[in-house]
Design a protein around this motif. Sequence first.
Motif, short mmCIF file in Angstrom:
data_model
loop_
_atom_site.label_atom_id
_atom_site.label_comp_id
_atom_site.label_asym_id
_atom_site.label_seq_id
_atom_site.Cartn_x
_atom_site.Cartn_y
_atom_site.Cartn_z
N TYR A 4 0.82 -1.21 0.00
CA TYR A 4 0.00 0.00 0.00
C TYR A 4 0.86 1.26 0.00
O TYR A 4 1.83 1.37 0.76
N GLN A 5 0.49 2.20 -0.86
CA GLN A 5 1.12 3.51 -0.87
C GLN A 5 0.39 4.45 0.11
O GLN A 5 -0.82 4.35 0.31
N ASN A 6 1.14 5.37 0.68
CA ASN A 6 0.55 6.29 1.66
C ASN A 6 -0.61 7.10 1.08
O ASN A 6 -1.62 7.31 1.76
N GLU A 7 -0.47 7.55 -0.15
CA GLU A 7 -1.52 8.36 -0.76
C GLU A 7 -2.83 7.58 -0.86
O GLU A 7 -3.91 8.11 -0.59
N TYR A 8 -2.73 6.31 -1.27
CA TYR A 8 -3.92 5.47 -1.36
C TYR A 8 -4.57 5.31 0.02
O TYR A 8 -5.80 5.43 0.15
N LEU A 9 -3.76 5.05 1.04
CA LEU A 9 -4.30 4.84 2.37
C LEU A 9 -5.00 6.09 2.90
O LEU A 9 -6.04 6.00 3.55
N PHE A 10 -4.45 7.26 2.58
CA PHE A 10 -5.08 8.49 3.06
C PHE A 10 -6.45 8.69 2.41
O PHE A 10 -7.43 9.03 3.11
N VAL A 11 -6.53 8.48 1.11
CA VAL A 11 -7.83 8.61 0.42
C VAL A 11 -8.81 7.59 0.97
O VAL A 11 -10.01 7.88 1.16
N PHE A 12 -8.34 6.39 1.26
CA PHE A 12 -9.19 5.33 1.81
C PHE A 12 -9.74 5.75 3.17
O PHE A 12 -10.93 5.55 3.47
N LEU A 13 -8.90 6.34 4.01
CA LEU A 13 -9.35 6.81 5.32
C LEU A 13 -10.40 7.92 5.17
O LEU A 13 -11.41 7.93 5.88
N GLN A 14 -10.15 8.83 4.27
CA GLN A 14 -11.11 9.91 4.05
C GLN A 14 -12.48 9.37 3.62
O GLN A 14 -13.51 9.89 4.01
N LYS A 15 -12.46 8.33 2.82
CA LYS A 15 -13.70 7.75 2.31
C LYS A 15 -14.52 7.12 3.44
O LYS A 15 -15.76 7.20 3.45
N HIS A 16 -13.86 6.50 4.40
CA HIS A 16 -14.57 5.73 5.42
C HIS A 16 -14.78 6.49 6.73
O HIS A 16 -15.70 6.16 7.47
N MET A 17 -13.94 7.47 7.02
CA MET A 17 -14.11 8.24 8.25
C MET A 17 -14.87 9.53 7.90
O MET A 17 -14.31 10.61 7.79
N LYS A 18 -16.18 9.38 7.75
CA LYS A 18 -16.99 10.42 7.12
C LYS A 18 -17.31 11.59 8.03
O LYS A 18 -17.69 12.67 7.55
N LYS A 19 -17.19 11.43 9.34
CA LYS A 19 -17.55 12.51 10.25
C LYS A 19 -16.35 13.32 10.72
O LYS A 19 -16.50 14.27 11.49
N CYS A 20 -15.17 12.95 10.24
CA CYS A 20 -13.94 13.61 10.69
C CYS A 20 -13.20 14.25 9.52
O CYS A 20 -13.24 13.76 8.39
N GLU A 21 -12.52 15.33 9.81
CA GLU A 21 -11.62 15.94 8.84
C GLU A 21 -10.22 15.38 9.09
O GLU A 21 -9.74 15.34 10.23
N LEU A 22 -9.57 14.94 8.03
CA LEU A 22 -8.25 14.32 8.15
C LEU A 22 -7.20 15.12 7.38
O LEU A 22 -7.47 15.63 6.30
N THR A 23 -6.02 15.19 7.96
CA THR A 23 -4.89 15.86 7.31
C THR A 23 -3.65 15.00 7.49
O THR A 23 -3.28 14.68 8.63
N ALA A 24 -3.01 14.62 6.39
CA ALA A 24 -1.77 13.85 6.47
C ALA A 24 -0.59 14.80 6.63
O ALA A 24 -0.49 15.79 5.90
N ARG A 25 0.28 14.50 7.57
CA ARG A 25 1.45 15.36 7.76
C ARG A 25 2.44 15.21 6.60
O ARG A 25 3.13 16.17 6.25
N SER A 26 2.52 14.02 6.04
CA SER A 26 3.46 13.78 4.94
C SER A 26 3.15 12.43 4.31
O SER A 26 2.61 11.53 4.96
N PHE A 27 3.50 12.29 3.03
CA PHE A 27 3.40 11.01 2.34
C PHE A 27 4.79 10.43 2.04
O PHE A 27 4.90 9.39 1.38
N ARG A 28 5.84 11.07 2.50
CA ARG A 28 7.19 10.79 2.00
C ARG A 28 7.84 9.54 2.58
O ARG A 28 8.79 9.01 2.00
N LEU A 29 7.35 9.05 3.74
CA LEU A 29 8.01 7.92 4.40
C LEU A 29 7.33 6.62 3.98
O LEU A 29 6.43 6.12 4.62
N ARG A 30 7.80 6.07 2.89
CA ARG A 30 7.13 4.95 2.23
C ARG A 30 7.67 3.59 2.69
O ARG A 30 8.84 3.48 3.08
N SER A 31 6.84 2.60 2.60
CA SER A 31 7.29 1.23 2.79
C SER A 31 8.23 0.85 1.65
O SER A 31 8.09 1.36 0.52
N SER A 32 9.19 -0.01 1.94
CA SER A 32 10.14 -0.42 0.90
C SER A 32 10.23 -1.94 0.83
O SER A 32 9.93 -2.64 1.80
N HIS A 33 10.67 -2.41 -0.32
CA HIS A 33 10.79 -3.85 -0.54
C HIS A 33 11.75 -4.09 -1.69
O HIS A 33 11.75 -3.35 -2.69
#
Length: 354
Positions: A249-278
């Motif tokens: 999972y990429q951070n950007e995808y996860l943030f959009v996913f959270l926004q879609k499901h957490m409908k009563k809250c405003e969300l702000t990501a501090r950064s997307f830069r610290l990515r999982s690696s493989h």
Amino acid sequence: MEQLTNEAVELLKQLISTPSVSRDEAAAANILADFIGKCGLPCQRIGNNLLVSEQLDAEKPTVLLCAHIDTVKPVSTWTRDPFTPTIEGDRLYGLGSNDCGGGLVSLLQAYRCLRGKATKYNLVYLASCEEEVSGANGFSLALSHLPKIDVAIVGEPTGMQPAIAERGLMVVDGVAHGKSGHAARNEGVNAIYEALDDLVWLRDYRFTKESALLGATKMTVTVLNSGTQHNVVPDECRFVIDVRPNEHYQNEYLFVFLQKHMKKCELTARSFRLRSSHIDEQHPLIQRCKEMGMQPFGSPTLSDQALMPFPSFKLGPGDSARSHSADEFIGISEIANAISTYVEIITDPANSQG
């Protein structure tokens, strides 16, 4: 190899004696730069990052040898002076000895040992700063000064076993809004209750793509603040979500996913830069590690790998469990083993006979 080890230990003792908490690494960088210069190596200083790169063969892939100079602040439970290097038996005690001074000096000595030898790879060495805080003046600053890198070996403490996957990190700030009122009259809209459904969903949700190396992507509420006094219905509830993605999972995808499901809250990501690696287990360097009897694994802890746009893996002396803890130490034998192991990994077996 004994001389290289002794030099590495003496250098590490100097670095331990010189406080180098993140964003305050200048004095330690001076010591390391002076050592590199005395070894006859070209050294480019980029802030407090130190880059050693010589003429590269365009026909060969380039390996980055990377470890960090900075340390965390010492915890209060040290039983000795964290800035006084002390050798007891095989152990060298001191702040940053394990995380990741051992890898820092071992990779440098391996670079020196391999310099001028016939190998399949070009080598570049980077001592980075601000790793412990993922600072903008650390690896991110040095990145544009690097030549084209094909793969990196990151000298974090892994017990000299290759960590071929690493969790990323995304911190998300959330807020739910309500309307203040008197608690005795059941007035207003309680912001805590507004947040509850979203927080329960977050607690219970499980991502489907699990990693054989890292397990599931994790989301944890770690901070929650609301209310001013017992008789006022709170009009705001603020919280922090710690998200640790696996390699699926990429951070950007996860943030959009959270926004879609957490409908009563405003969300702000501090950064997307610290990515999982493989890195692919079939990569030649990982296959070389396996030929030497090492066992690939997945690491839950963050490193400069999160900022690397090229394949990378962690491999270093020491034990991650010692990091950020009181009475941190590295084994002198671990440093000696690391230097020889790095050299063996990089050396082409066809050119190492006789």
